[in-house]
Design a protein around this motif. Structure first.
Motif, mmCIF file in Angstrom:
data_model
loop_
_atom_site.group_PDB
_atom_site.id
_atom_site.type_symbol
_atom_site.label_atom_id
_atom_site.label_comp_id
_atom_site.label_asym_id
_atom_site.label_seq_id
_atom_site.Cartn_x
_atom_site.Cartn_y
_atom_site.Cartn_z
ATOM 1 N N GLY A 1 0.724 -1.670 0.202
ATOM 2 C CA GLY A 1 0.090 -0.579 0.011
ATOM 3 C C GLY A 1 0.981 1.443 0.078
ATOM 4 O O GLY A 1 2.074 1.203 0.618
ATOM 5 N N ILE A 2 0.656 2.361 -0.424
ATOM 6 C CA ILE A 2 0.755 3.397 -0.511
ATOM 7 C C ILE A 2 -0.022 4.796 0.112
ATOM 8 O O ILE A 2 -1.393 4.864 -0.482
ATOM 9 C CB ILE A 2 1.685 4.266 -1.987
ATOM 10 C CG1 ILE A 2 2.302 2.342 -2.418
ATOM 11 C CG2 ILE A 2 2.360 5.892 -2.057
ATOM 12 C CD1 ILE A 2 3.345 3.157 -3.957
ATOM 13 N N GLN A 3 0.502 5.311 1.025
ATOM 14 C CA GLN A 3 -0.366 6.353 1.946
ATOM 15 C C GLN A 3 -0.023 7.535 0.933
ATOM 16 O O GLN A 3 1.265 8.140 1.189
ATOM 17 C CB GLN A 3 -0.319 6.556 3.398
ATOM 18 C CG GLN A 3 -1.435 7.469 3.977
ATOM 19 C CD GLN A 3 -1.109 7.770 5.260
ATOM 20 O OE1 GLN A 3 -1.284 6.531 6.075
ATOM 21 N NE2 GLN A 3 -1.560 8.150 5.793
ATOM 22 N N ILE B 1 -3.589 4.097 -1.248
ATOM 23 C CA ILE B 1 -3.993 3.017 -2.731
ATOM 24 C C ILE B 1 -3.244 1.566 -2.180
ATOM 25 O O ILE B 1 -1.841 1.169 -1.765
ATOM 26 C CB ILE B 1 -2.478 3.488 -3.997
ATOM 27 C CG1 ILE B 1 -2.475 4.635 -3.733
ATOM 28 C CG2 ILE B 1 -3.071 2.632 -4.988
ATOM 29 C CD1 ILE B 1 -1.628 5.232 -4.940
ATOM 30 N N PHE B 2 -4.151 1.282 -1.719
ATOM 31 C CA PHE B 2 -4.030 -0.445 -1.871
ATOM 32 C C PHE B 2 -3.949 -1.616 -2.923
ATOM 33 O O PHE B 2 -4.272 -1.200 -4.303
ATOM 34 C CB PHE B 2 -5.156 -1.287 -1.470
ATOM 35 C CG PHE B 2 -5.555 -0.648 0.113
ATOM 36 C CD1 PHE B 2 -5.412 -0.414 1.340
ATOM 37 C CD2 PHE B 2 -6.810 0.049 0.278
ATOM 38 C CE1 PHE B 2 -5.730 -0.679 2.289
ATOM 39 C CE2 PHE B 2 -7.433 1.026 0.893
ATOM 40 C CZ PHE B 2 -6.746 0.602 2.652
ATOM 41 N N ILE C 1 4.177 1.115 2.513
ATOM 42 C CA ILE C 1 3.904 -0.017 3.699
ATOM 43 C C ILE C 1 3.860 -1.069 2.756
ATOM 44 O O ILE C 1 3.499 -1.709 2.119
ATOM 45 C CB ILE C 1 1.440 0.296 3.747
ATOM 46 C CG1 ILE C 1 1.335 1.856 3.882
ATOM 47 C CG2 ILE C 1 1.462 -0.948 4.955
ATOM 48 C CD1 ILE C 1 0.106 1.409 3.628
ATOM 49 N N ILE C 2 5.014 -1.935 4.046
ATOM 50 C CA ILE C 2 5.904 -2.230 3.344
ATOM 51 C C ILE C 2 5.540 -4.152 3.802
ATOM 52 O O ILE C 2 5.512 -3.660 5.392
ATOM 53 C CB ILE C 2 7.399 -2.408 2.895
ATOM 54 C CG1 ILE C 2 7.592 -2.728 4.597
ATOM 55 C CG2 ILE C 2 7.382 -1.670 1.604
ATOM 56 C CD1 ILE C 2 8.823 -2.340 3.621
ATOM 57 N N VAL C 3 5.610 -5.312 3.282
ATOM 58 C CA VAL C 3 5.251 -6.595 4.203
ATOM 59 C C VAL C 3 7.120 -7.351 4.267
ATOM 60 O O VAL C 3 7.491 -7.703 2.874
ATOM 61 C CB VAL C 3 4.337 -7.638 3.482
ATOM 62 C CG1 VAL C 3 4.951 -9.096 4.688
ATOM 63 C CG2 VAL C 3 3.284 -7.015 4.253
ATOM 64 N N ALA C 4 8.191 -7.341 5.532
ATOM 65 C CA ALA C 4 8.996 -7.776 4.865
ATOM 66 C C ALA C 4 9.168 -8.505 6.361
ATOM 67 O O ALA C 4 9.081 -7.869 7.624
ATOM 68 C CB ALA C 4 9.886 -6.637 4.496
#
Length: 230
Positions: free
Chosen positions: A167-169, A175-176, A191-194
């Motif tokens: 996602g990007i705020q 923005i999903f 917004i990252i997953v890591a």
């Protein structure tokens, strides 16, 4: 084989024909000798006269017996009786093979179903286990970041950091699941997953200090057009 025990209705006449042929082959009935009448045979095997008629017709077709009007069923050939039994034996062997094959195919289908179920469980477990190692992080994009103006695809963000942007705020909206051509703009909050150990690498990459990557300097050379609209 007495009284037709163990026979199914559809196979009784075949079994009776085989039993009569076996008696002829053993010499219980001699060639030219009259076999019991149909009524007597029906009583011996506990079946209807029609079933006996079918059994006798089968043997007559194979040349084992002969039906003579006014006389009855007469043994025609002992050798034909032996040949008939050999043929029946081959048929039974083939039938047993087919039945065994059917059983194995059903077992194979059950095994494949079980294997697929276990594979799905394994994949689900692996996915859940990997997700437990992943965490959600937020990374700000300063105006000085060399990523500004690049898209997620052209920045090779995931390939170079190992992190996934989910996602990007931007301003007052999020923005999903941004697409590959989504631009990275100054002031964005990625917004990252890591895993935790990747967060520092992402921060260095955003700041332009991830110098260990070959070609890193040329990657951040200016030349792209800023596609962000503020």
């Amino acid at each position: 084989m007495e009284q037709g025990q163990g026979w199914t209705s559809s196979a009784r006449y075949v079994a009776i024909a085989s039993d009569l042929a076996a008696r002829i082959a053993r010499g219980e009935y001699k060639e030219g000798e009259k076999v019991l009448g149909r009524s007597s045979l029906a009583g011996r095997y506990s079946v209807s006269p029609e079933t006996i008629r079918r059994a006798v017709s089968l043997l007559e077709e194979m040349g084992v017996v002969q039906v003579i009007a006014g006389v009855g069923v007469v043994v025609k050939s002992r050798e034909a009786a032996k040949a008939y039994l050999a043929r029946v034996g081959e048929h039974h062997a083939l039938q047993e093979i087919q039945e065994r094959l059917s059983v194995l195919l059903r077992e194979k289908s059950k095994l494949e179903t079980e294997i697929n179920r276990l594979l799905e469980e394994l994949l689900d477990y692996t996915f859940r286990a990997s997700m437990r190692l992943q965490k959600i992080h937020e990374i700000s994009i300063p105006s000085t970041s060399p990523l500004v103006g690049k898209t997620l695809a052209s920045s090779e963000f995931r390939a170079r950091t190992g992190a996934t942007v989910v996602g990007i705020q931007r301003d007052n909206r999020i923005i999903f699941s941004p697409g590959a051509e989504t631009p990275i703009c100054a002031g964005d909050l990625l917004i990252i997953v890591a895993p935790d150990e990747v967060k520092e690498r992402v921060s260095s990459y955003v700041a332009g200090t991830l110098v260990e990557d070959k070609g890193f300097g040329s990657f951040f050379d200016p030349g792209g057009t800023d596609t962000c609209v503020n």
